[in-house]
Design an enzyme around this catalytic site. Structure first.
Site, PDB file in Angstrom:
ATOM      1  N   TYR A 142      -5.219  25.490  15.527  1.00 45.70           N
ATOM      2  CA  TYR A 142      -3.822  25.172  15.822  1.00 45.70           C
ATOM      3  C   TYR A 142      -3.045  26.395  16.317  1.00 45.70           C
ATOM      4  O   TYR A 142      -2.042  26.254  16.994  1.00 45.70           O
ATOM      5  CB  TYR A 142      -3.118  24.639  14.572  1.00 45.70           C
ATOM      6  CG  TYR A 142      -3.238  23.150  14.355  1.00 45.70           C
ATOM      7  CD1 TYR A 142      -4.472  22.536  14.208  1.00 45.70           C
ATOM      8  CD2 TYR A 142      -2.099  22.354  14.276  1.00 45.70           C
ATOM      9  CE1 TYR A 142      -4.570  21.178  13.995  1.00 45.70           C
ATOM     10  CE2 TYR A 142      -2.191  20.996  14.059  1.00 45.70           C
ATOM     11  CZ  TYR A 142      -3.420  20.412  13.912  1.00 45.70           C
ATOM     12  OH  TYR A 142      -3.510  19.067  13.697  1.00 45.70           O
ATOM     13  N   LYS A 190     -17.908  23.027   8.977  1.00 49.03           N
ATOM     14  CA  LYS A 190     -18.981  22.742   9.939  1.00 49.03           C
ATOM     15  C   LYS A 190     -19.805  24.018  10.054  1.00 49.03           C
ATOM     16  O   LYS A 190     -19.934  24.618  11.125  1.00 49.03           O
ATOM     17  CB  LYS A 190     -18.342  22.306  11.286  1.00 49.03           C
ATOM     18  CG  LYS A 190     -19.308  21.771  12.308  1.00 49.03           C
ATOM     19  CD  LYS A 190     -19.849  20.394  12.005  1.00 49.03           C
ATOM     20  CE  LYS A 190     -20.895  19.989  13.025  1.00 49.03           C
ATOM     21  NZ  LYS A 190     -21.588  18.730  12.689  1.00 49.03           N
ATOM     22  N   ASP A 223     -18.655  16.026   9.365  1.00 41.91           N
ATOM     23  CA  ASP A 223     -19.095  14.698   9.828  1.00 41.91           C
ATOM     24  C   ASP A 223     -19.581  13.865   8.645  1.00 41.91           C
ATOM     25  O   ASP A 223     -19.257  12.683   8.509  1.00 41.91           O
ATOM     26  CB  ASP A 223     -20.156  14.821  10.931  1.00 41.91           C
ATOM     27  CG  ASP A 223     -21.246  15.845  10.635  1.00 41.91           C
ATOM     28  OD1 ASP A 223     -21.136  16.589   9.636  1.00 41.91           O
ATOM     29  OD2 ASP A 223     -22.224  15.898  11.405  1.00 41.91           O
ATOM     30  N   ASP A 247      -6.312  17.717   9.004  1.00 46.10           N
ATOM     31  CA  ASP A 247      -5.453  16.775   9.716  1.00 46.10           C
ATOM     32  C   ASP A 247      -6.190  15.445   9.890  1.00 46.10           C
ATOM     33  O   ASP A 247      -5.670  14.377   9.560  1.00 46.10           O
ATOM     34  CB  ASP A 247      -5.087  17.365  11.087  1.00 46.10           C
ATOM     35  CG  ASP A 247      -4.228  16.414  11.908  1.00 46.10           C
ATOM     36  OD1 ASP A 247      -3.283  15.840  11.330  1.00 46.10           O
ATOM     37  OD2 ASP A 247      -4.507  16.242  13.105  1.00 46.10           O
ATOM     38  N   ASP A 251      -5.676  11.613   7.558  1.00 45.31           N
ATOM     39  CA  ASP A 251      -5.369  10.298   8.141  1.00 45.31           C
ATOM     40  C   ASP A 251      -6.436   9.278   7.739  1.00 45.31           C
ATOM     41  O   ASP A 251      -6.135   8.145   7.395  1.00 45.31           O
ATOM     42  CB  ASP A 251      -5.328  10.364   9.679  1.00 45.31           C
ATOM     43  CG  ASP A 251      -3.926  10.579  10.228  1.00 45.31           C
ATOM     44  OD1 ASP A 251      -3.137  11.269   9.561  1.00 45.31           O
ATOM     45  OD2 ASP A 251      -3.616  10.047  11.316  1.00 45.31           O
TER      46      ASP A 251
HETATM   47  C1  IPM Z   1       0.410  16.078  10.662  1.00 42.27           C
HETATM   48  C2  IPM Z   1       0.668  15.824  12.123  1.00 42.27           C
HETATM   49  C3  IPM Z   1       0.892  17.140  12.848  1.00 42.27           C
HETATM   50  C4  IPM Z   1      -0.370  17.965  12.707  1.00 42.27           C
HETATM   51  C5  IPM Z   1       1.303  17.009  14.312  1.00 42.27           C
HETATM   52  C6  IPM Z   1       2.516  16.119  14.496  1.00 42.27           C
HETATM   53  C7  IPM Z   1       1.516  18.347  14.971  1.00 42.27           C
HETATM   54  O1  IPM Z   1      -0.358  15.090  12.697  1.00 42.27           O
HETATM   55  O2  IPM Z   1       1.282  16.650   9.992  1.00 42.27           O
HETATM   56  O3  IPM Z   1      -0.648  15.693  10.173  1.00 42.27           O
HETATM   57  O4  IPM Z   1      -1.316  17.818  13.491  1.00 42.27           O
HETATM   58  O5  IPM Z   1      -0.414  18.787  11.790  1.00 42.27           O
HETATM   59 MN    MN Z   2      -1.854  14.430  11.277  1.00 41.61          MN
END
Ligand code: IPM
Ligand code: MN
Length: 356
Positions: A142, A190, A223, A247, A251
């Protein structure tokens, strides 16, 4: 207790969902006799529209002068579909995290009994899931330099970069957290391919040996971890991982609960701590009063407890959220056949519950 809370609603559904969290915090303030001062700042696409900068200095100063930050969401489709845009809303969030030194992002994944049927996984896989993703937030791909383009724009590059110190401090956070939970850390990396991952393994096992040898530590390639998160999610306690993997995996982990609209997060580091839902700005729902505010309200519970040290207040707020989940007082993402409730109805209900 007197505290200053910076509120950064951001883009899309951000303003609607932060309104509900502020309502809940005001109800807590009233019930417990505190004095919270809410100061508002701009960030993201809405800040670009107003002043051309997704994280203006005034917003940064506001954050520095507050005790905690409540953040809504960031992102706008007009930038997603325009890869050539020079300034992007997301840069605001990344800059805020970096400038406040918020290297430790904590994303708890808890299952609510009355939502088990909403999970895409079978009930027997989900029951008992209780994990936390500890995501490194200010390093890795990042932020690493160099990044950019050459060869007339035909070659693009990003750099994943970590130092031992960055790994050490986040490893400490993960081990300490594990000691308050099930005493188990899984490092996800990884290391079969990436040098940065091999540094992570080296440093994490050193920190483990030196200070936390009573905590169980194991290692998974990312993975494989992505697969096991859906085939065997109860095996995890604390998942320790780098910025990008964290990240993606958070999710993925959020769908276990039945809705991404439920997951809160907290970020700690050198300066003011930040609390935000893990979901995005959901632009299709913006202004429609249909978004689920629970992740943001639950983030404000983390703000109270971990951010301001108000444990009793945090636990009451969480209990009230849980109560309305059990009563199935749901926005459209969760309501199924039940009558859908609006964003503000959910917020009103939570604050009424706090004050009851
Ligand atoms: C999160 C989001 C952010 C990230 C984006 C919006 C930059 O997806 O907080 O998980 O990738 O960290
Ligand atoms: Mn995110």
């Amino acid at each position: 207790m007197e505290k200053v809370i910076a509120v950064l609603p951001g883009d899309g559904i951000g303003p609607e969902i932060t309104d509900q969290a502020v309502k809940a915090l005001k109800a807590i303030e009233k019930k417990f006799g505190h004095k919270f001062t809410f100061v508002y700042g701009i960030i993201g696409a809405s800040a670009i529209d107003l002043c051309g900068d997704p994280y203006p200095t005034e917003t940064h100063n506001l954050c520095l002068n507050s005790d905690a930050i409540l953040f809504g969401a960031i992102g706008d489709p007009k930038y997603d579909n325009n890869p050539a845009a020079k300034v992007r809303p997301e840069q605001g969030l990344l800059k805020m995290r970096k400038e406040l030194g918020l290297y430790a992002n904590i994303r708890p994944v808890e299952i609510y009994e009355s939502l088990i049927e909403r999970s895409p996984l079978k009930e027997e896989k989900i029951r008992g899931v209780d994990l936390v993703v500890v995501r490194e937030l200010t390093g890795g791909i990042y932020f690493g330099e160099p990044r950019g383009r050459d060869d007339n724009g035909n070659r693009a590059f990003d750099t994943s970069l970590y130092t031992s110190l960055e790994v050490e401090r986040i490893a400490d956070v993960a081990f300490r957290l594990a000691q308050t939970r099930k005493n188990h850390v899984t490092l996800v990396d990884k290391a079969n391919v990436l040098e940065t991952s091999r540094l992570w393994r080296e440093v994490v096992s050193r920190v483990h040996k030196k200070s936390y040898s009573r905590v169980a530590l194991d290692y998974l390639f990312v993975d494989n971890a992505a697969m096991q998160l859906v085939t065997d999610p109860t095996k995890f306690d604390v998942i320790l991982t780098e910025n990008m993997f964290g990240d993606i995996l958070s999710d993925e982990a959020s769908v276990l609960t039945g809705s991404i609209g439920l997951l809160p997060s907290a970020s700690y580091g050198l300066k003011t701590p930040l609390f935000e839902p893990i979901h995005g700005s959901y632009p299709q729902a913006a202004g429609k009063n249909i978004a689920n505010p629970l992740a943001t309200v639950l983030s404000s519970a983390m703000l109270l407890g971990d951010g301001l040290g108000l444990r009793e207040e945090a636990s009451l707020l969480k209990k009230c959220c849980k109560k309305i989940i059990d009563e199935r007082f749901f926005t459209p993402d969760l309501c199924g056949e039940l009558p859908p409730r609006t964003t503000s109805e959910v917020g009103d209900r939570i604050s009424a519950e706090i004050l009851s």
